[in-house]
Design an enzyme around this catalytic site. Structure first.
Site, mmCIF file in Angstrom:
data_model
loop_
_atom_site.group_PDB
_atom_site.id
_atom_site.type_symbol
_atom_site.label_atom_id
_atom_site.label_comp_id
_atom_site.label_asym_id
_atom_site.label_seq_id
_atom_site.Cartn_x
_atom_site.Cartn_y
_atom_site.Cartn_z
ATOM 1 N N LYS A 13 6.538 21.215 5.943
ATOM 2 C CA LYS A 13 7.709 21.117 5.049
ATOM 3 C C LYS A 13 8.434 19.826 5.080
ATOM 4 C CE LYS A 13 10.103 24.669 6.241
ATOM 5 N NZ LYS A 13 9.436 25.134 7.349
ATOM 6 N N ARG A 88 17.722 30.073 5.162
ATOM 7 C CA ARG A 88 16.710 30.743 5.757
ATOM 8 C C ARG A 88 17.026 32.149 5.693
ATOM 9 N NH1 ARG A 88 14.996 26.334 8.905
ATOM 10 N NH2 ARG A 88 13.675 26.754 10.808
ATOM 11 N N ARG A 122 2.483 19.107 17.880
ATOM 12 C CA ARG A 122 3.447 18.075 17.084
ATOM 13 C C ARG A 122 4.224 17.344 18.026
ATOM 14 N NH1 ARG A 122 7.255 20.736 12.628
ATOM 15 N NH2 ARG A 122 7.938 22.176 14.186
ATOM 16 N N ARG A 155 9.378 18.720 21.047
ATOM 17 C CA ARG A 155 10.444 19.534 20.895
ATOM 18 C C ARG A 155 10.473 20.691 21.658
ATOM 19 N NH1 ARG A 155 11.112 20.284 14.470
ATOM 20 N NH2 ARG A 155 11.690 22.337 15.190
ATOM 21 N N ARG A 166 9.744 32.212 16.718
ATOM 22 C CA ARG A 166 10.532 31.511 15.414
ATOM 23 C C ARG A 166 9.549 32.035 14.408
ATOM 24 N NH1 ARG A 166 9.250 25.576 16.770
ATOM 25 N NH2 ARG A 166 9.888 25.111 14.398
HETATM 26 P P1 ADP Z 1 10.926 24.578 11.882
HETATM 27 O O1 ADP Z 1 10.437 23.664 12.349
HETATM 28 O O2 ADP Z 1 11.210 25.694 12.126
HETATM 29 O O3 ADP Z 1 11.089 24.287 10.186
HETATM 30 P P2 ADP Z 1 13.747 23.367 11.915
HETATM 31 O O4 ADP Z 1 13.526 21.940 12.269
HETATM 32 O O5 ADP Z 1 13.844 23.432 10.340
HETATM 33 O O6 ADP Z 1 12.119 23.973 12.305
HETATM 34 O O7 ADP Z 1 14.722 24.224 12.581
HETATM 35 C C1 ADP Z 1 14.911 24.138 14.063
HETATM 36 C C2 ADP Z 1 16.071 25.135 14.504
HETATM 37 O O8 ADP Z 1 17.140 24.672 13.773
HETATM 38 C C3 ADP Z 1 15.637 26.567 13.998
HETATM 39 O O9 ADP Z 1 14.764 27.392 14.886
HETATM 40 C C4 ADP Z 1 17.086 27.222 13.934
HETATM 41 O O10 ADP Z 1 17.591 27.389 15.305
HETATM 42 C C5 ADP Z 1 17.941 26.199 13.439
HETATM 43 N N1 ADP Z 1 17.918 26.251 12.064
HETATM 44 C C6 ADP Z 1 17.693 25.228 11.134
HETATM 45 N N2 ADP Z 1 17.935 25.664 9.962
HETATM 46 C C7 ADP Z 1 18.705 26.860 10.068
HETATM 47 C C8 ADP Z 1 19.310 27.663 9.029
HETATM 48 N N3 ADP Z 1 19.089 27.388 7.723
HETATM 49 N N4 ADP Z 1 19.887 28.545 9.303
HETATM 50 C C9 ADP Z 1 19.997 28.937 10.839
HETATM 51 N N5 ADP Z 1 19.469 27.967 11.702
HETATM 52 C C10 ADP Z 1 18.916 26.849 11.433
#
Ligand code: ADP
Length: 213
Positions: A13, A88, A122, A155, A166
């Site tokens: 994404k 989410r 990654r 990360r 996750r």
């Molecule tokens: P991913 O690689 O899972 O798409 P992101 O970079 O989008 O990861 O998000 C990393 C972390 O940030 C999530 O695991 C969560 O802890 C927090 N997070 C991101 N977006 C949200 C959201 N919309 N609601 C709650 N927590 C979020």
């Protein structure tokens, strides 16, 4: 146009959003990036959410909604936006309906083993946010960013145990959003095995056509 990118972690994404942002001239809003920035700056919010991100759990809906609502008021959003990683949960989606109008939701489809392969390889540059993969998209020189020469990092939440957590959080809390937006008739499924460039072409192409029509 106002878009949502929905899909499991590691679906691409963020990478695709950066490409679509360039092509359509709209803002890319990644809630994960926003939280990571807060953590890096050690703001009160950053300190509050740090351990949640490290564990792979979700930040509280209210905190997240408020952060996005504020972000959507910034000037770069005037031509539209891509929400990447938000909403989410169903509660976040309900809230978003109160402060914004969404045109299309892209549902990124990818199998879980592929997710684990991608996410565990990654690497990111902390200052530019550029994303690499040790195998599929390596930097020119191993371990460092192509432009800044900074050392790339993994990360904390990209380690395998956390990825599995996750994915579980995704299945339980985020997956129901597919049905939510499907019922509204604004969901488009996207198989992303075709590669990021192709997926970005498909998405940007859809909107260019609309604009010409
Ligand atoms: P991913 O690689 O899972 O798409 P992101 O970079 O989008 O990861 O998000 C990393 C972390 O940030 C999530 O695991 C969560 O802890 C927090 N997070 C991101 N977006 C949200 C959201 N919309 N609601 C709650 N927590 C979020």
């Amino acid at each position: 146009m106002n878009l949502i990118f929905l899909g499991p972690p590691g679906a691409g994404k963020g990478t695709i959003a950066k490409m679509v942002k360039e092509r359509l001239g709209i803002a890319h809003i990644s809630t994960g990036d926003l939280f990571r920035q807060q953590i890096k700056d050690q703001t009160p919010l950053g300190k509050q959410v740090e351990s949640i991100l490290a564990s792979g759990g979700l930040v509280d809906d209210e905190i997240t909604n408020e952060m996005v609502r504020a972000r959507l008021k910034e000037p770069d959003v005037k031509n539209g936006f891509i929400l990447d990683g938000y909403p989410r949960t169903i509660a976040q989606a309900n809230k978003l309906d109160n402060f914004s109008r969404i045109d299309t939701v892209f549902n990124f489809i990818i199998d879980e083993e592929e997710v684990i392969r991608r996410v565990s390889g990654r690497r990111v540059c902390q200052s530019t946010g550029r994303i690499y993969h040790i195998e599929f998209n390596p930097p020119k020189v191993e371990g460092v960013d192509d432009e800044t020469g900074e050392r790339l990092v993994q990360r904390e939440d990209d380690k395998e145990d956390t990825i599995r957590n996750r994915l579980e959080v995704y299945r339980q809390q985020t997956y129901p959003l597919i049905d939510y937006y499907e019922k509204r008739g604004i969901l488009r499924n996207l198989e992303i095995e075709t590669g990021s460039e192709k997926a970005a072409d498909i998405i940007a192409g859809m909107f260019n056509r609309f604009e010409e029509a």
